[in-house]
Each structure stands twice: as C-alpha cells, then as structure tokens.
Design a protein around this motif. Structure first.
Motif, PDB file in Angstrom:
ATOM      1  N   ILE A 368      -9.863  -0.469 -39.285  1.00 42.23           N
ATOM      2  CA  ILE A 368      -8.489  -0.448 -39.778  1.00 42.23           C
ATOM      3  C   ILE A 368      -8.318   0.857 -40.559  1.00 42.23           C
ATOM      4  CG2 ILE A 368      -6.772  -1.538 -41.260  1.00 42.23           C
ATOM      5  CD1 ILE A 368      -8.169  -4.214 -40.746  1.00 42.23           C
ATOM      6  N   PHE A 369      -7.548   1.788 -40.004  1.00 44.87           N
ATOM      7  CA  PHE A 369      -7.258   3.031 -40.708  1.00 44.87           C
ATOM      8  C   PHE A 369      -6.057   2.817 -41.631  1.00 44.87           C
ATOM      9  CE2 PHE A 369      -9.630   4.995 -37.187  1.00 44.87           C
ATOM     10  CZ  PHE A 369     -10.408   5.922 -37.887  1.00 44.87           C
ATOM     11  N   SER A 370      -6.217   3.236 -42.871  1.00 42.61           N
ATOM     12  CA  SER A 370      -5.162   3.095 -43.868  1.00 42.61           C
ATOM     13  C   SER A 370      -4.880   4.474 -44.458  1.00 42.61           C
ATOM     14  CB  SER A 370      -5.624   2.133 -44.973  1.00 42.61           C
ATOM     15  OG  SER A 370      -4.616   1.947 -45.944  1.00 42.61           O
ATOM     16  N   PRO A 371      -3.682   5.035 -44.245  1.00 43.19           N
ATOM     17  CA  PRO A 371      -3.409   6.385 -44.756  1.00 43.19           C
ATOM     18  C   PRO A 371      -3.612   6.499 -46.269  1.00 43.19           C
ATOM     19  CG  PRO A 371      -1.714   5.716 -43.206  1.00 43.19           C
ATOM     20  CD  PRO A 371      -2.551   4.510 -43.469  1.00 43.19           C
ATOM     21  N   HIS A 372      -3.057   5.551 -47.004  1.00 44.77           N
ATOM     22  CA  HIS A 372      -3.243   5.479 -48.448  1.00 44.77           C
ATOM     23  C   HIS A 372      -4.120   4.264 -48.765  1.00 44.77           C
ATOM     24  CE1 HIS A 372       0.696   7.519 -47.826  1.00 44.77           C
ATOM     25  NE2 HIS A 372       0.236   8.324 -48.763  1.00 44.77           N
ATOM     26  N   PRO A 373      -4.625   4.171 -49.980  1.00 39.04           N
ATOM     27  CA  PRO A 373      -5.547   3.071 -50.295  1.00 39.04           C
ATOM     28  C   PRO A 373      -4.907   1.697 -50.485  1.00 39.04           C
ATOM     29  CG  PRO A 373      -6.028   5.010 -51.630  1.00 39.04           C
ATOM     30  CD  PRO A 373      -4.699   5.252 -50.990  1.00 39.04           C
ATOM     31  N   ASP A 374      -3.699   1.494 -49.971  1.00 40.37           N
ATOM     32  CA  ASP A 374      -3.114   0.160 -50.036  1.00 40.37           C
ATOM     33  C   ASP A 374      -2.329  -0.205 -48.781  1.00 40.37           C
ATOM     34  OD1 ASP A 374      -1.035   1.917 -50.403  1.00 40.37           O
ATOM     35  OD2 ASP A 374      -0.277   1.015 -52.247  1.00 40.37           O
ATOM     36  N   ASP A 375      -2.209   0.732 -47.836  1.00 41.88           N
ATOM     37  CA  ASP A 375      -1.427   0.452 -46.632  1.00 41.88           C
ATOM     38  C   ASP A 375      -2.033  -0.675 -45.808  1.00 41.88           C
ATOM     39  OD1 ASP A 375       0.706   2.415 -46.785  1.00 41.88           O
ATOM     40  OD2 ASP A 375      -0.840   3.925 -46.495  1.00 41.88           O
ATOM     41  N   ASP A 376      -3.365  -0.831 -45.876  1.00 41.32           N
ATOM     42  CA  ASP A 376      -4.014  -1.889 -45.095  1.00 41.32           C
ATOM     43  C   ASP A 376      -3.527  -3.269 -45.510  1.00 41.32           C
ATOM     44  OD1 ASP A 376      -5.258  -1.414 -47.576  1.00 41.32           O
ATOM     45  OD2 ASP A 376      -7.169  -2.232 -46.904  1.00 41.32           O
ATOM     46  N   VAL A 377      -3.519  -3.549 -46.808  1.00 45.08           N
ATOM     47  CA  VAL A 377      -3.124  -4.891 -47.251  1.00 45.08           C
ATOM     48  C   VAL A 377      -1.611  -5.047 -47.264  1.00 45.08           C
ATOM     49  CG1 VAL A 377      -5.222  -5.410 -48.523  1.00 45.08           C
ATOM     50  CG2 VAL A 377      -3.384  -4.171 -49.678  1.00 45.08           C
ATOM     51  N   ILE A 378      -0.872  -3.969 -47.543  1.00 41.71           N
ATOM     52  CA  ILE A 378       0.590  -4.062 -47.528  1.00 41.71           C
ATOM     53  C   ILE A 378       1.098  -4.322 -46.122  1.00 41.71           C
ATOM     54  CG2 ILE A 378       2.711  -2.697 -47.772  1.00 41.71           C
ATOM     55  CD1 ILE A 378       1.489  -1.382 -50.225  1.00 41.71           C
ATOM     56  N   SER A 379       0.586  -3.581 -45.157  1.00 41.38           N
ATOM     57  CA  SER A 379       1.154  -3.603 -43.815  1.00 41.38           C
ATOM     58  C   SER A 379       0.543  -4.648 -42.902  1.00 41.38           C
ATOM     59  CB  SER A 379       1.015  -2.223 -43.172  1.00 41.38           C
ATOM     60  OG  SER A 379       1.659  -1.247 -43.950  1.00 41.38           O
ATOM     61  N   ILE A 455      -9.496   5.425 -59.631  1.00 39.72           N
ATOM     62  CA  ILE A 455      -8.649   4.263 -59.920  1.00 39.72           C
ATOM     63  C   ILE A 455      -8.239   3.589 -58.622  1.00 39.72           C
ATOM     64  CG2 ILE A 455      -6.382   3.556 -60.796  1.00 39.72           C
ATOM     65  CD1 ILE A 455      -6.709   5.779 -62.936  1.00 39.72           C
ATOM     66  N   ARG A 456      -7.814   4.384 -57.666  1.00 37.72           N
ATOM     67  CA  ARG A 456      -7.376   3.812 -56.403  1.00 37.72           C
ATOM     68  C   ARG A 456      -8.547   3.255 -55.590  1.00 37.72           C
ATOM     69  NH1 ARG A 456      -2.075   5.598 -53.617  1.00 37.72           N
ATOM     70  NH2 ARG A 456      -2.180   3.326 -53.427  1.00 37.72           N
ATOM     71  N   ARG A 457      -9.709   3.865 -55.690  1.00 44.49           N
ATOM     72  CA  ARG A 457     -10.891   3.324 -55.013  1.00 44.49           C
ATOM     73  C   ARG A 457     -11.243   1.945 -55.564  1.00 44.49           C
ATOM     74  NH1 ARG A 457     -15.754   7.246 -53.125  1.00 44.49           N
ATOM     75  NH2 ARG A 457     -14.513   8.809 -52.036  1.00 44.49           N
ATOM     76  N   SER A 458     -11.244   1.821 -56.870  1.00 38.31           N
ATOM     77  CA  SER A 458     -11.629   0.543 -57.475  1.00 38.31           C
ATOM     78  C   SER A 458     -10.640  -0.547 -57.109  1.00 38.31           C
ATOM     79  CB  SER A 458     -11.741   0.684 -58.993  1.00 38.31           C
ATOM     80  OG  SER A 458     -10.482   0.986 -59.580  1.00 38.31           O
ATOM     81  N   GLU A 459      -9.365  -0.202 -57.038  1.00 45.29           N
ATOM     82  CA  GLU A 459      -8.349  -1.177 -56.636  1.00 45.29           C
ATOM     83  C   GLU A 459      -8.563  -1.602 -55.186  1.00 45.29           C
ATOM     84  OE1 GLU A 459      -4.679   0.383 -59.504  1.00 45.29           O
ATOM     85  OE2 GLU A 459      -4.819   1.066 -57.422  1.00 45.29           O
ATOM     86  N   SER A 460      -8.870  -0.640 -54.328  1.00 41.71           N
ATOM     87  CA  SER A 460      -9.097  -0.946 -52.912  1.00 41.71           C
ATOM     88  C   SER A 460     -10.292  -1.871 -52.736  1.00 41.71           C
ATOM     89  CB  SER A 460      -9.334   0.354 -52.127  1.00 41.71           C
ATOM     90  OG  SER A 460      -8.216   1.207 -52.213  1.00 41.71           O
ATOM     91  N   LEU A 461     -11.353  -1.592 -53.455  1.00 41.29           N
ATOM     92  CA  LEU A 461     -12.542  -2.436 -53.354  1.00 41.29           C
ATOM     93  C   LEU A 461     -12.265  -3.840 -53.863  1.00 41.29           C
ATOM     94  CD1 LEU A 461     -15.263   0.155 -54.437  1.00 41.29           C
ATOM     95  CD2 LEU A 461     -15.027  -0.911 -52.187  1.00 41.29           C
ATOM     96  N   LEU A 552      -0.905  -0.223 -33.356  1.00 41.47           N
ATOM     97  CA  LEU A 552      -0.163   0.458 -34.418  1.00 41.47           C
ATOM     98  C   LEU A 552       0.629  -0.545 -35.239  1.00 41.47           C
ATOM     99  CD1 LEU A 552       1.250   3.544 -32.454  1.00 41.47           C
ATOM    100  CD2 LEU A 552      -0.885   3.379 -33.748  1.00 41.47           C
ATOM    101  N   TYR A 553       0.458  -0.465 -36.543  1.00 44.19           N
ATOM    102  CA  TYR A 553       1.289  -1.253 -37.460  1.00 44.19           C
ATOM    103  C   TYR A 553       2.263  -0.315 -38.158  1.00 44.19           C
ATOM    104  CZ  TYR A 553      -1.993   0.465 -41.078  1.00 44.19           C
ATOM    105  OH  TYR A 553      -2.763   1.248 -41.904  1.00 44.19           O
ATOM    106  N   ARG A 554       3.226  -0.883 -38.836  1.00 44.93           N
ATOM    107  CA  ARG A 554       4.150  -0.067 -39.613  1.00 44.93           C
ATOM    108  C   ARG A 554       4.048  -0.431 -41.090  1.00 44.93           C
ATOM    109  NH1 ARG A 554       9.528   1.255 -35.910  1.00 44.93           N
ATOM    110  NH2 ARG A 554       8.535   3.014 -34.888  1.00 44.93           N
ATOM    111  N   GLY A 555       4.467   0.494 -41.933  1.00 45.81           N
ATOM    112  CA  GLY A 555       4.295   0.326 -43.371  1.00 45.81           C
ATOM    113  C   GLY A 555       5.426  -0.410 -44.043  1.00 45.81           C
ATOM    114  N   ALA A 556       5.666  -0.046 -45.288  1.00 48.11           N
ATOM    115  CA  ALA A 556       6.652  -0.765 -46.094  1.00 48.11           C
ATOM    116  C   ALA A 556       8.072  -0.271 -45.856  1.00 48.11           C
ATOM    117  CB  ALA A 556       6.297  -0.611 -47.572  1.00 48.11           C
TER     118      ALA A 556
END
Length: 637
Positions: A368-379, A455-461, A552-556
C-alpha cells in the motif's frame, strides 16, 4: 490578427458543441498541452522580432503555467529563442508583499522564467507589492497606461481560480475593470494557504490587472488543469456571462482558447454526457456511465428504469442497440454488483470469474503506497484493516515524510517534552530557540524538519500497529523530491524512482495500492503516483510483474464516480469506527490541519461522509445497503 487554432485541433481533442461558448481543446496531459502553448508564444516572439517590434506578453503565476515556462526556458537554451524583444506584464501580486519574499509573484517569475532567459530587466513588469497605500491608486493607473502605450497586450496567458477569477478579479468584478487593488475571496486565500503554511499567513489584498485589461489582449490562452477546476470550467465555458464568475466575460473575446487536460474537462457536457451532444459509439464503459447518469437523473434504481426514461432523455439509440430497457438494466445491475467484495485480496477457494480480484494465490503480497503518512488510513483504512485480518502479507510504504504538514506549535511541544527528559541536551533546546525566533516565511532548519518527520513517523506506526501490522512491514521511503522544506518540491528524479523500484523488486507484490487522487491541491499525490508508474514501466519485464495488479484509491478530496469503480469494499459500522480510530493516531493532522483546503471538516469526518455517500449511491442504484464503501479503480500497465 486571429491566431489559427489548427495546431490545437491536431494535438488535442477539439469539438464544437451547442453547449460551449468558448473555444477549448482537451489534451491527454498538462505536459503535452503546455508544450503546444509554449510553441505558440515562441512563434509570436519570433514574428514580432522579425518585424522589429516588441512582443508584449501578459503572464500568469501559480502552478498552471509552470510547464509552459519550463518549455520556453528549454527553447531559449537549446534552440536559441531570444526574449530580447519581449516586454512582460504580470497579472497580479499580493499586497503588501516584498518582491524578495519567496511567496511573491516577482520571486516566482524570476525563479521559473526571467532568471533563465535573456529578457531585459527593464522590460519586466510585475505589480509592486510594496508601493505605499497613498500612492497605490496612481500606481495602478500608471501600470495600466504603460500597457496602453505599448499598444496593448499581444498575448495574455491565464489560469483560473475556483471562484472563476482570472488574475485576482474576484466575483463581482466588472467587465471593463482596470488595474486596481482588490480584496481576495476566502476560497482564493484557502487555495493559497498551503504555499503560505496556513490561511492566516495569506495576504487579504492584491493588485490585479482588470477584466477589461485582460479582454483588451489580442490573443488569450487560459490553462486549466485537474479535477478541482472541472466544475468552474464547465460553468465558465457553458454558463451565462455573469460578474459572479468573471472568467465568463471571456465568452465575448473572439480570440480565446481554453487549453485543458482531461481532469479539468471532466464536467463538460461533451465529456461527461456525450450522448446529449451527438450520437455515440456505445462501449460497455459508456453504457454504464449513461445508465448510472439516467438513474441519478430520474431518482430510480437500475431495475426500475423504463423505455420511456431512456427515450425522454436522449438515449433511444442505446435501446436500439440493446433491445429493451429490461435487458440493459439487468446487464448494468450485474456489472455493478460484481464490483462489490468483502475480500479485497481475493476470496480463497471461490469462483473468481465474477469477482474483482483473483482467488489465487490465497495469501498475497501487498504494497500500500501512501503519499503522505496518513493517506493509507484516511483513504483505504477499512481495506487495509481487512487485508491484514484476512492474512495477506501487507506492507505499507510512506512515500514522503510529510514534515511540512506539522505545525511549529506541534513541533515545539515535542521539543519541550524531549527537553524535560534531558535538561542538558543541546538539540531540543536549539529547536526550541529556533522555533521561538522563526519568522513567517523562513524555511525550517534541518533539525526541525527531522523532528517533524519523526512526529509523523510515530503517528503512522501507532496506526499500523493498531491494525496489527509488524513494524518491519512499514517502510518510510522519504523520497528526495519532497525534502525541500517548502511547499515547492523538486522535480521527480532518478533517486526517487530507484527507491520505489527497489521496494517493489524486493517484495514482488501481487497487489499494489496507490493514490490516484490527482485533485490533491499541493501536487504531492501526482508526483508520488508518477514515481510508481515509472517504476512499474521499468520493472515490467520481470516475471513477477505478470501477477501484479494495481488498484488506485482516491484521497480526502474526491472519490471515483460510481461508473468508474471496479472494486467496492463495504464496511460495517464497527469497521468504520476502527478506521476512525486509526486516523486519530495522526494527531498532528487534527484540529486545524495546515492544508485543510476550503472544506472545514476534519479529514476523518470528510472521509466518513465520502464513504457513506459512496454506499448511498450504490443503494440508490438498487444495490445492497451498506454503512460505507471504499472504492478502487484498476490501473493496467
């Protein structure tokens, strides 16, 4: 002299219809279109030079003309195109704004064009954002008079804002308005917010050429790229002339061309509903789009549409091909029904002939490729969760660090926490001192950027662990193109592509999920998707790629249209809550996120509403009633 648009017709998709009031051409990509526009400008410069006359160009800023300027620079360096006879006038500038500020349009134009060509400095005109308030009115008159003294603009390059503004002529601007100061619309400021790291930093005023100034140009070309411009472009090209959409005044200019990519043209009648324009060659894809449209128009599910519904809405020729509404309705119902699956990785030991994914191999390797560190769970948080629960070998690849989306206040909080654990530590104190002294447009220091990335890494994990994924299956790629410390990124490079290639080659996936949301307002999604597409092309000859499917998924920002969806993954109410919980781990992106756009809802609210709406659309078509649906479209490479 009217410019012959034949080259646009040859290079793009051109078609006059009764709905359209402005000449427009649709291209496969903005890159291809930009090259054609640059060629027209270059031809005009050469013609004027041969006649020993100045070439007076009206120029635009923003993301739309960047590729045009890149091509002009290339022609100057490689083909000898000279700008010595060019006199340029920029459309607008923020006010107040120092020309050395990296957000100024003076800075933009020099960075993208003027510093790289031989234009004479005295021939460059960009509105002065530092002129005193007392002198501003006369300054605008003088700017206007200078254009007039040169005989007017030979060519005006435009973009378009989502309010329908050209230049900074916001809704309410008069058709004969001239260069002046103006108050910026909230939507315009919201769109500019990413560049300024928050809407509070965006100036509220600007200096702009007027609509009348623009309309006096001998030739006008307006660039429109991306889905987020599609709605306003339809209104501009097909709607009535109104001051509430200033770009509609261009309908009265007899030498204007709108140059669009496919995303920007998506809402035009000839693109979205071509059967209303002329007879169609009915493909199965177009049939589905038409029947979905008819169902939504009439408010009827597929199986209740009648012959009369088709005939009354210009689709009788479709019935002639299919025989009857009854047969066509069942055909389309079954097609949509087959997109629904609770097994996004394929259902083991099941007949997969009518399912969107293969049954085998039973346990798939997934990236699962996520452009930013939250697109995976958001999208696609629900699908992510289900893939893990169903035993697939799931890997998450965060393509960028996402550090610029962490506010200074958030970083300061973590630095102060680190300082309390070790009062003598120098690095936390250095970060605290830096952030306390930081000026508004200053680029973050390397230490601050590292902290924000952590900060963003820790949130992603936190989110991936919540879904039960081992840390060694989480990959932080930190693609180099992103690491500039500013909104403006570097071009995609070989180093970026090599990183993506290496990950794919190591995992040898059966499934790849990637963000296909090209309406992302800061462009990172597109660059990240391009990196994946280029990597796939480079790796295509490897045998394992024969078994790799890309979804392909789409974002927010947008969702696939119902007729575009090829895999619909339903979620129960409990799964919706699990997805929400995973999103909540990204605390730095909650409560006043920096890149909100013009939608004040938090991302988790926005995406839940979107998933709920997708489910409702399926139900309205006569399919099962689910709490929410995540949608995917397959990419064939």
């Amino acid at each position: 002299m009217q410019t012959e648009p034949i080259k646009y017709r040859e290079a793009g998709k051109f078609e006059e219809t009764r709905f359209e009031k402005i000449h427009n051409v649709i291209f496969e990509s903005s890159q291809d279109a930009s090259i054609i526009v640059a060629q027209e400008i270059a031809t005009l410069i050469k013609e004027k030079s041969a006649a020993n006359k100045p070439c007076v160009l009206g120029l635009a800023t923003g993301s739309s003309p960047i590729k045009v300027y890149e091509e002009l620079v290339r022609m100057h360096k490689e083909e000898g195109l000279s700008f010595a006879n060019v006199v340029s006038f920029n459309l607008d500038e923020y006010y107040p704004m120092d020309k050395n500020n990296i957000q100024s349009y003076y800075y933009f134009m020099h960075e993208h064009l003027f510093n790289h060509v031989d234009i004479l400095p005295e021939n460059v005109n960009v509105p002065n954002g530092t002129v005193s308030p007392e002198d501003l009115h006369q300054y605008c008159i003088d700017y206007e008079n200078k254009i007039t003294e040169l005989g007017g603009l030979d060519f005006q390059l435009l973009g378009i804002g989502r309010t329908g503004h050209v230049g900074f002529n916001e809704p309410g601007s008069h058709f004969n308005s001239r260069t002046r100061s103006i108050i910026l619309d909230h939507i315009t400021r919201a769109d500019a917010a990413p560049s300024f790291l928050g809407i509070d930093n965006v100036p509220r005023k600007a200096i702009t050429m007027g609509v009348g100034t623009v309309r006096s140009a001998k030739r006008i070309v307006l660039l429109g790229w991306g889905l987020n411009k599609a709605s306003i472009l339809k209104e501009t090209i097909e709607g009535e002339i109104t001051g509430q959409v200033p770009a509609t005044y261009l309908q009265e200019h007899d030498n204007t061309t709108f140059v669009l990519d496919q995303g920007a043209a998506a809402e035009l009648t000839r693109v979205k509903t071509p059967w209303l324009v002329a007879s169609c060659k009915w493909t199965e894809e177009l049939e589905l789009r038409a029947v979905v449209w008819l169902s939504q128009l009439t408010g009827k599910p597929f199986l209740k549409l009648t012959d009369k519904d088709y005939n009354d809405n210009g689709m009788s020729d479709l019935l002639v091909e299919e025989g009857s509404a009854y047969d066509l309705n069942i055909k389309m119902f079954n097609k949509m029904q087959k997109t629904i699956t609770g097994w996004p990785g394929g259902k083991p030991n099941a007949d997969d002939s009518n399912r969107p994914e293969r049954a085998n191999p039973e346990r798939k390797r997934v990236i699962i490729f996520s452009p930013h560190p939250d697109d995976d769970v958001i999208s696609m948080g629900g699908t992510f969760d289900r893939l893990v629960q169903q035993g697939h070998d799931v890997h998450i690849a965060y393509q960028t660090s996402g550090n610029i989306a962490v506010s200074d206040e958030e970083a300061l909080k973590f630095a102060e926490i680190a300082k309390t654990f070790n009062a003598d530590a120098k690095e936390p104190q250095a970060i605290i001192d830096y952030l306390n002294d930081k000026t508004g447009n200053e680029i973050d220091s390397l230490e601050v950027r590292k902290l924000k990335a952590l900060i963003r890494r820790s949130e992603s994990l936190g989110a991936t662990r919540y879904f039960g994924l081992d840390d060694d299956h989480v990959h932080f790629l930190d693609l180099p193109f992103y690491e500039t410390g500013t909104i403006k990124k570097n071009n995609l490079g070989q180093d970026d592509i090599a990183i993506v290639c290496e990950l794919i080659d190591t995992i040898k996936p059966h499934q790849i999920y990637a963000a296909g949301d090209l309406a992302d307002p800061h462009g990172t999604h597109k660059v990240c998707l391009d990196a994946i597409f280029i990597a796939l092309k480079a790796l295509k000859s490897n045998s394992y790629m024969d078994d790799c499917w890309v979804w392909l998924y789409r974002g927010a920002w947008h969702e696939w249209e119902s007729y575009e969806i090829e895999m619909a993954v339903p979620m129960s109410p409990d799964q919706v809550l699990r997805k929400r919980h995973a999103i909540f781990y990204h605390q730095s992106q909650k409560d006043g996120v920096m890149f909100q756009g013009d939608d004040n809802r938090e991302f988790w609210v926005r995406v839940e509403d979107r998933n709920r709406l997708t489910a409702k659309k399926y139900n309205d078509l006569g399919l099962a009633d689910y709490a929410a649906i995540e949608a995917f479209k397959r990419y064939h490479f």
